[in-house]
Design a protein around this motif. Structure first.
Motif, PDB file in Angstrom:
ATOM      1  N   ASP A  63       0.833  -1.200   0.000  1.00  0.00           N
ATOM      2  CA  ASP A  63       0.000   0.000   0.000  1.00  0.00           C
ATOM      3  C   ASP A  63       0.870   1.253   0.000  1.00  0.00           C
ATOM      4  O   ASP A  63       1.805   1.346   0.795  1.00  0.00           O
ATOM      5  CB  ASP A  63      -0.892  -0.013   1.242  1.00  0.00           C
ATOM      6  N   ASN A 117      -0.658  -1.537   5.747  1.00  0.00           N
ATOM      7  CA  ASN A 117      -1.137  -0.360   5.023  1.00  0.00           C
ATOM      8  C   ASN A 117      -0.522   0.896   5.615  1.00  0.00           C
ATOM      9  O   ASN A 117      -0.097   0.904   6.774  1.00  0.00           O
ATOM     10  CB  ASN A 117      -2.660  -0.260   5.078  1.00  0.00           C
ATOM     11  N   GLY A 258      -8.881  -2.345   1.877  1.00  0.00           N
ATOM     12  CA  GLY A 258      -8.826  -1.026   1.280  1.00  0.00           C
ATOM     13  C   GLY A 258      -9.863  -0.092   1.884  1.00  0.00           C
ATOM     14  O   GLY A 258     -11.056  -0.420   1.926  1.00  0.00           O
ATOM     15  N   GLY A 330      -7.306  -1.680  -3.047  1.00  0.00           N
ATOM     16  CA  GLY A 330      -7.004  -0.299  -2.709  1.00  0.00           C
ATOM     17  C   GLY A 330      -8.098   0.685  -3.095  1.00  0.00           C
ATOM     18  O   GLY A 330      -8.570   0.699  -4.230  1.00  0.00           O
ATOM     19  N   GLY A 382      -2.934  -2.009  -3.508  1.00  0.00           N
ATOM     20  CA  GLY A 382      -3.119  -0.693  -2.922  1.00  0.00           C
ATOM     21  C   GLY A 382      -2.929   0.408  -3.937  1.00  0.00           C
ATOM     22  O   GLY A 382      -2.219   0.246  -4.928  1.00  0.00           O
TER      23      GLY A 382
END
Length: 435
Positions: A63, A117, A258, A330, A382
């Motif tokens: 990400d 993330n 996400g 994402g 991501g």
């Protein structure tokens, strides 16, 4: 949110929204291309591949987040989570300028840190003054970690400002952490009304999503407190009777990864990987709305132990969406929506495409494809957008997407990376001016 009757009502509303979207979708885009044949954009740069093996430090690109240097936009940065490899920081030429390791394992039988993330909080008040901070979800420890961004220190722009006593988010002990039901997806934002900063964090293997308020300690480090937690449905009523649950590994529920928050409204958009995209009212208050679903929605499937995969176990009832192929991954916001609003961009991981929504309705899509230089993006995990000028390289803004199949010289190693796409190219294909 409870399942059962409430889920049936949510699905009924979702089907109505989806049906309306499909009825109004054009048969062809502005360039005359038949619907379904999405145009492609090509990356301007790509990062070096990272490798998910011992030699590569078990780094797995996931990400990205984009930081704009207001004093010198050409020196802006991309901060990216690479799981056990920690964080990587890149310049706008996609060259690595810093590697931040994830925390080591607390014990010989425990997992190390695993940054899943990453997002940014701008203007967080620190003892040294207001600063932009990168926030990472650490799946390996079930915590958040915080890094002050110093654009003047190009050799090491990230500095750890995490409170050593920051609490676990979902678990109560290291034993629970080792079961891996820990912090997963992440979106950070600042409430424009109060000036307080928050993170929305999902829990791996469950449908839980938590709202955390970020706080400064007396020592000047950053910590957080849990405000509330909600659970999305894991089972859905079907039109005509019956119910459906997404297939997954034994004991796992359909998880969220996400996520993104609209700063203007506080609305949370959450991608439940095997289900679709949820729109959740500000502060995780109120009733979530299922905005769109994956094509596989409602299709019966069972887990096959021998292949370690889910296999179809019945006919497709035809209630799924037409724009997303699982997993939904994402989520990020594109500027330039009607009335000065924003548009939602989602990675449709199963078919290597990206879908764009405006005011809850599908507004177009595209692929990120090879250009003879950088290769394209496949199985994207991501994505991040910054719709502001970034110097001479990206004067119209930048889209960064993860590539689940980077192309290293050694094709036997599992390799991932990130692609940098000029935002003007994305806008051109969405407007039908290219492709």
């Amino acid at each position: 949110m409870k399942t059962g009757t409430s889920s049936t009502r949510v699905l009924t509303a979702a089907v109505a929204v989806i049906a309306s979207t499909l009825a109004l979708a054009p048969a062809a885009d502005a360039s005359g291309r038949p619907a379904g044949e999405l145009p492609g954009v090509t990356p301007r740069a790509e990062t070096a591949a990272v490798f998910d093996d011992d030699e590569g430090g078990n780094a797995d690109a996931d990400d990205p987040a984009i930081w704009r240097n207001p004093a010198d936009p050409d020196r802006s940065l991309v901060v990216a989570a690479v799981k056990e490899g920690g964080l990587r920081v890149y310049d706008l030429d996609a060259r690595q300028v810093q590697a931040v390791p994830a925390p080591p394992a607390p014990g010989p039988e425990d997992a190390p840190g695993r940054f899943n993330n990453v997002d940014l909080v701008r203007g967080l008040r620190l003892p040294s003054g207001r600063a932009d901070v990168a926030v990472a979800s650490d799946r390996g420890t079930d915590r958040l970690r915080f890094y002050r961004i110093d654009g003047g220190r190009t050799a090491a722009p990230l500095t750890d400002v995490t409170d050593a006593a920051a609490p676990r988010i979902f678990t109560a002990s290291q034993e629970e952490v080792n079961e891996e039901r820990t912090a997963y997806g992440l979106a950070a934002f600042t409430d424009r009304r109060t000036g307080r900063s928050y993170a929305v964090v999902s829990r791996a293997g469950t449908t839980e999503v938590a709202l955390l308020e970020l706080r400064l300690t007396s020592a000047g480090s950053v910590t957080y407190r849990k405000v509330r937690t909600v659970a999305l449905p894991s089972s859905f009523g079907l039109p005509g009777g019956g119910s459906w649950s997404p297939c997954g590994d034994p004991g796992e529920l359909p998880q969220v990864e996400g996520m993104v928050v609209d700063p203007a409204t506080g609305t949370v958009y959450a991608g439940q990987e095997d289900v679709g995209i949820w729109r959740i009212p500000s502060g995780l208050r109120g009733r979530p709305e299922l905005m769109d679903t994956v094509r596989e929605f409602g299709v019966p499937a069972v887990y096959d132990e021998e292949s370690d995969e889910c296999v179809a176990a019945g006919a497709d009832p035809g209630v799924g969406g037409t724009r997303l192929t699982a997993d939904v991954e994402g989520l990020t916001l594109l500027p330039g929506g009607a009335g000065g609003g924003t548009r939602l961009l989602a990675s449709s991981q199963g078919d290597d495409t990206f879908a764009v929504y405006e005011r809850g309705r599908y507004a177009g899509g595209f692929r990120v494809v090879a250009s003879g230089g950088p290769d394209g993006s496949e199985e994207c995990d991501g994505a991040a957008v910054l719709g502001a000028p970034l110097g001479r390289r990206f004067p119209h803004g930048l889209l960064v997407v993860q590539d689940g199949h980077a192309s290293p010289e050694d094709a036997d190693r599992e390799a991932t990376g990130f692609k940098f796409v000029d935002l003007a190219d994305v806008e051109a294909v969405l407007d039908g001016r290219r492709g």
